[in-house]
Scaffold this motif. Structure first.
Motif, PDB file in Angstrom:
ATOM      1  N   PHE A  51      -3.821   7.641   5.017  1.00  0.00           N
ATOM      2  CA  PHE A  51      -3.826   8.428   3.791  1.00  0.00           C
ATOM      3  C   PHE A  51      -2.541   8.220   3.011  1.00  0.00           C
ATOM      4  O   PHE A  51      -2.551   8.125   1.778  1.00  0.00           O
ATOM      5  N   LEU A  52      -1.418   8.138   3.728  1.00  0.00           N
ATOM      6  CA  LEU A  52      -0.139   7.859   3.074  1.00  0.00           C
ATOM      7  C   LEU A  52      -0.196   6.523   2.340  1.00  0.00           C
ATOM      8  O   LEU A  52       0.270   6.399   1.199  1.00  0.00           O
ATOM      9  N   LEU A  53      -0.760   5.505   2.986  1.00  0.00           N
ATOM     10  CA  LEU A  53      -0.917   4.202   2.339  1.00  0.00           C
ATOM     11  C   LEU A  53      -1.732   4.333   1.066  1.00  0.00           C
ATOM     12  O   LEU A  53      -1.378   3.771   0.019  1.00  0.00           O
ATOM     13  N   ALA A  54      -2.826   5.089   1.136  1.00  0.00           N
ATOM     14  CA  ALA A  54      -3.688   5.242  -0.026  1.00  0.00           C
ATOM     15  C   ALA A  54      -2.957   5.887  -1.186  1.00  0.00           C
ATOM     16  O   ALA A  54      -3.061   5.446  -2.331  1.00  0.00           O
ATOM     17  N   VAL A  55      -2.199   6.937  -0.904  1.00  0.00           N
ATOM     18  CA  VAL A  55      -1.463   7.620  -1.962  1.00  0.00           C
ATOM     19  C   VAL A  55      -0.413   6.694  -2.567  1.00  0.00           C
ATOM     20  O   VAL A  55      -0.240   6.633  -3.790  1.00  0.00           O
ATOM     21  N   ARG A  56       0.286   5.967  -1.726  1.00  0.00           N
ATOM     22  CA  ARG A  56       1.303   5.039  -2.233  1.00  0.00           C
ATOM     23  C   ARG A  56       0.683   3.964  -3.118  1.00  0.00           C
ATOM     24  O   ARG A  56       1.213   3.626  -4.182  1.00  0.00           O
ATOM     25  N   MET A  57      -0.439   3.405  -2.699  1.00  0.00           N
ATOM     26  CA  MET A  57      -1.069   2.360  -3.482  1.00  0.00           C
ATOM     27  C   MET A  57      -1.621   2.899  -4.800  1.00  0.00           C
ATOM     28  O   MET A  57      -1.569   2.227  -5.840  1.00  0.00           O
ATOM     29  N   GLU A  58      -2.146   4.124  -4.778  1.00  0.00           N
ATOM     30  CA  GLU A  58      -2.630   4.727  -6.012  1.00  0.00           C
ATOM     31  C   GLU A  58      -1.477   4.964  -6.976  1.00  0.00           C
ATOM     32  O   GLU A  58      -1.587   4.696  -8.183  1.00  0.00           O
ATOM     33  N   GLN A  59      -0.360   5.463  -6.477  1.00  0.00           N
ATOM     34  CA  GLN A  59       0.795   5.675  -7.338  1.00  0.00           C
ATOM     35  C   GLN A  59       1.316   4.339  -7.887  1.00  0.00           C
ATOM     36  O   GLN A  59       1.690   4.257  -9.064  1.00  0.00           O
ATOM     37  N   ALA A  60       1.329   3.314  -7.058  1.00  0.00           N
ATOM     38  CA  ALA A  60       1.779   2.002  -7.516  1.00  0.00           C
ATOM     39  C   ALA A  60       0.862   1.461  -8.595  1.00  0.00           C
ATOM     40  O   ALA A  60       1.315   0.914  -9.616  1.00  0.00           O
ATOM     41  N   ARG A  61      -0.436   1.621  -8.401  1.00  0.00           N
ATOM     42  CA  ARG A  61      -1.397   1.154  -9.401  1.00  0.00           C
ATOM     43  C   ARG A  61      -1.166   1.847 -10.742  1.00  0.00           C
ATOM     44  O   ARG A  61      -1.166   1.213 -11.803  1.00  0.00           O
ATOM     45  N   ARG A  62      -0.965   3.153 -10.702  1.00  0.00           N
ATOM     46  CA  ARG A  62      -0.749   3.910 -11.934  1.00  0.00           C
ATOM     47  C   ARG A  62       0.530   3.449 -12.640  1.00  0.00           C
ATOM     48  O   ARG A  62       0.564   3.303 -13.864  1.00  0.00           O
ATOM     49  N   LYS A  63       1.573   3.243 -11.871  1.00  0.00           N
ATOM     50  CA  LYS A  63       2.843   2.819 -12.459  1.00  0.00           C
ATOM     51  C   LYS A  63       2.734   1.422 -13.058  1.00  0.00           C
ATOM     52  O   LYS A  63       3.320   1.123 -14.107  1.00  0.00           O
ATOM     53  N   ALA A  75       8.087  -0.637  -6.321  1.00  0.00           N
ATOM     54  CA  ALA A  75       8.040  -0.696  -4.859  1.00  0.00           C
ATOM     55  C   ALA A  75       8.953   0.356  -4.256  1.00  0.00           C
ATOM     56  O   ALA A  75       8.573   1.075  -3.318  1.00  0.00           O
ATOM     57  N   ASP A  76      10.150   0.474  -4.793  1.00  0.00           N
ATOM     58  CA  ASP A  76      11.108   1.465  -4.296  1.00  0.00           C
ATOM     59  C   ASP A  76      10.611   2.879  -4.552  1.00  0.00           C
ATOM     60  O   ASP A  76      10.740   3.767  -3.684  1.00  0.00           O
ATOM     61  N   GLU A  77      10.011   3.110  -5.707  1.00  0.00           N
ATOM     62  CA  GLU A  77       9.560   4.447  -6.081  1.00  0.00           C
ATOM     63  C   GLU A  77       8.385   4.931  -5.242  1.00  0.00           C
ATOM     64  O   GLU A  77       8.156   6.139  -5.147  1.00  0.00           O
ATOM     65  N   VAL A  78       7.625   4.023  -4.656  1.00  0.00           N
ATOM     66  CA  VAL A  78       6.492   4.444  -3.828  1.00  0.00           C
ATOM     67  C   VAL A  78       6.779   4.311  -2.337  1.00  0.00           C
ATOM     68  O   VAL A  78       5.874   4.374  -1.509  1.00  0.00           O
ATOM     69  N   ALA A  81      11.147  -0.159   0.928  1.00  0.00           N
ATOM     70  CA  ALA A  81      12.503  -0.690   0.788  1.00  0.00           C
ATOM     71  C   ALA A  81      12.491  -2.185   0.525  1.00  0.00           C
ATOM     72  O   ALA A  81      13.433  -2.741  -0.032  1.00  0.00           O
ATOM     73  N   SER A  82      11.408  -2.858   0.925  1.00  0.00           N
ATOM     74  CA  SER A  82      11.292  -4.301   0.782  1.00  0.00           C
ATOM     75  C   SER A  82      10.237  -4.644  -0.263  1.00  0.00           C
ATOM     76  O   SER A  82       9.079  -4.201  -0.159  1.00  0.00           O
ATOM     77  N   LEU A  83      10.619  -5.413  -1.270  1.00  0.00           N
ATOM     78  CA  LEU A  83       9.662  -5.866  -2.276  1.00  0.00           C
ATOM     79  C   LEU A  83       8.585  -6.732  -1.633  1.00  0.00           C
ATOM     80  O   LEU A  83       7.405  -6.644  -1.988  1.00  0.00           O
ATOM     81  N   GLY A  84       8.983  -7.562  -0.674  1.00  0.00           N
ATOM     82  CA  GLY A  84       8.013  -8.426  -0.009  1.00  0.00           C
ATOM     83  C   GLY A  84       6.958  -7.626   0.739  1.00  0.00           C
ATOM     84  O   GLY A  84       5.772  -7.963   0.709  1.00  0.00           O
ATOM     85  N   ALA A  85       7.383  -6.568   1.430  1.00  0.00           N
ATOM     86  CA  ALA A  85       6.431  -5.735   2.173  1.00  0.00           C
ATOM     87  C   ALA A  85       5.468  -5.040   1.222  1.00  0.00           C
ATOM     88  O   ALA A  85       4.265  -4.951   1.489  1.00  0.00           O
ATOM     89  N   PHE A  86       5.994  -4.540   0.104  1.00  0.00           N
ATOM     90  CA  PHE A  86       5.134  -3.884  -0.876  1.00  0.00           C
ATOM     91  C   PHE A  86       4.126  -4.873  -1.454  1.00  0.00           C
ATOM     92  O   PHE A  86       2.932  -4.576  -1.554  1.00  0.00           O
ATOM     93  N   PRO A  98       0.692  -7.498  -7.228  1.00  0.00           N
ATOM     94  CA  PRO A  98       1.048  -6.522  -8.268  1.00  0.00           C
ATOM     95  C   PRO A  98       1.197  -7.148  -9.649  1.00  0.00           C
ATOM     96  O   PRO A  98       0.752  -6.588 -10.646  1.00  0.00           O
ATOM     97  N   GLY A  99       1.834  -8.330  -9.710  1.00  0.00           N
ATOM     98  CA  GLY A  99       2.009  -8.987 -11.000  1.00  0.00           C
ATOM     99  C   GLY A  99       0.688  -9.373 -11.633  1.00  0.00           C
ATOM    100  O   GLY A  99       0.476  -9.166 -12.830  1.00  0.00           O
ATOM    101  N   LYS A 100      -0.211  -9.924 -10.837  1.00  0.00           N
ATOM    102  CA  LYS A 100      -1.513 -10.312 -11.379  1.00  0.00           C
ATOM    103  C   LYS A 100      -2.328  -9.091 -11.765  1.00  0.00           C
ATOM    104  O   LYS A 100      -3.032  -9.099 -12.790  1.00  0.00           O
ATOM    105  N   TYR A 101      -2.221  -8.025 -10.975  1.00  0.00           N
ATOM    106  CA  TYR A 101      -2.929  -6.788 -11.307  1.00  0.00           C
ATOM    107  C   TYR A 101      -2.503  -6.280 -12.673  1.00  0.00           C
ATOM    108  O   TYR A 101      -3.329  -5.889 -13.498  1.00  0.00           O
ATOM    109  N   ARG A 102      -1.199  -6.297 -12.928  1.00  0.00           N
ATOM    110  CA  ARG A 102      -0.686  -5.837 -14.228  1.00  0.00           C
ATOM    111  C   ARG A 102      -1.163  -6.761 -15.342  1.00  0.00           C
ATOM    112  O   ARG A 102      -1.564  -6.293 -16.419  1.00  0.00           O
ATOM    113  N   ARG A 103      -1.151  -8.068 -15.117  1.00  0.00           N
ATOM    114  CA  ARG A 103      -1.578  -9.004 -16.161  1.00  0.00           C
ATOM    115  C   ARG A 103      -3.062  -8.862 -16.465  1.00  0.00           C
ATOM    116  O   ARG A 103      -3.477  -8.864 -17.629  1.00  0.00           O
TER     117      ARG A 103
END
Length: 245
Positions: A51-63, A75-78, A81-86, A98-103
């Motif tokens: 559930f934590l993963l889901a909330v983090r991914m939803e927040q990342a998608r919105r941002k 990545a840091d806000e959700v 600590a590692s951009l690669g892990a995010f 994330p970059g392609k999702y935004r584009r």
């Protein structure tokens, strides 16, 4: 939902950016970590970490959609600590980086990846899936979110998604490349027992150019779903609006 589990859900929503542990979840529920984890799964069909993963991914998608913050900042806000892990986790969950999702989002929700360099009409390049959802909880006016997931090269191809305005409406997912695909659906429910959502799964189905596959997806409690891609299934169960892509 049990009060103790509601505390955990609220705590995750309020503190998802932190380094939450199973011990933290236990303290939120005022229970031992093991007992809390069992109750959480019984009540939601998910693990607390799922559930934590889901909330983090939803927040990342919105941002990514609604801000111009850098992907590293997001990545840091959700809570990563590692951009690669995010990036790795987001790509595995959504099917695109994330970059392609935004584009892609800037081109509109109906955009699809076309085969590079081909001049063939879409009908002869892709297949499609049409169907309906069946449910027994009586909430036929509740929207349903349906997604197609590839059975091969999981995590490298974007899903194809659609939203049905209510459970009685037929739905269609077009522009599906050739291959084996799995259909998953999710909808919210209330007063139907221990779960906040009902889910369904159908397939895998073989898609060929120009084919139209017709399916019925039966929605039921999450515990009855045999998941093939746990991260994606958990995400859909916890945050159904992610399927409205």
């Amino acid at each position: 939902m049990r009060t103790e589990i509601e505390w955990v859900v609220q705590g995750i929503h309020e503190g998802f950016e932190g380094n939450l542990s199973i011990a933290d979840f236990g303290r939120m529920a005022r229970l031992s970590p093991c007992h809390m984890a069992r109750l959480f799964h019984q009540e939601t069909g998910l693990t607390p970490s799922g559930f934590l993963l889901a909330v983090r991914m939803e927040q990342a998608r919105r941002k990514l959609l609604k801000s111009e913050r850098s992907i590293a900042d997001i990545a840091d806000e959700v809570g990563y600590a590692s951009l690669g892990a995010f990036t790795s986790r987001f790509t595995k969950v959504t099917g695109v980086s994330p970059g392609k999702y935004r584009r892609l989002s800037s081109l509109g929700s109906g955009i699809v990846d076309m085969v590079t360099g081909t001049e063939a009409p879409t009908y002869f390049t892709y297949g499609s899936v049409t169907g309906r959802t069946l449910r027994s909880d009586g909430l036929t006016r509740e929207p349903v979110y349906i997604a197609a997931f590839p059975m091969s090269a999981v995590g490298r191809k974007a899903t194809r998604c659609c939203r049905s305005g209510n459970s009685t409406d037929p739905w269609n997912i077009a522009h599906i490349p050739s291959g084996s695909w799995l259909i998953e659906a999710v909808s919210r429910t209330v007063g139907g027992g221990r779960h906040d959502v009902v889910v369904g799964q159908a397939g895998p189905f073989r898609i060929t150019p120009g084919s139209v596959v017709n399916v019925d997806v039966v929605l039921s409690a999450p515990s009855k779903l045999r998941v093939i891609e746990p991260d994606r299934a958990q995400l859909g169960l916890a945050v159904p609006n992610l399927f409205n892509c």
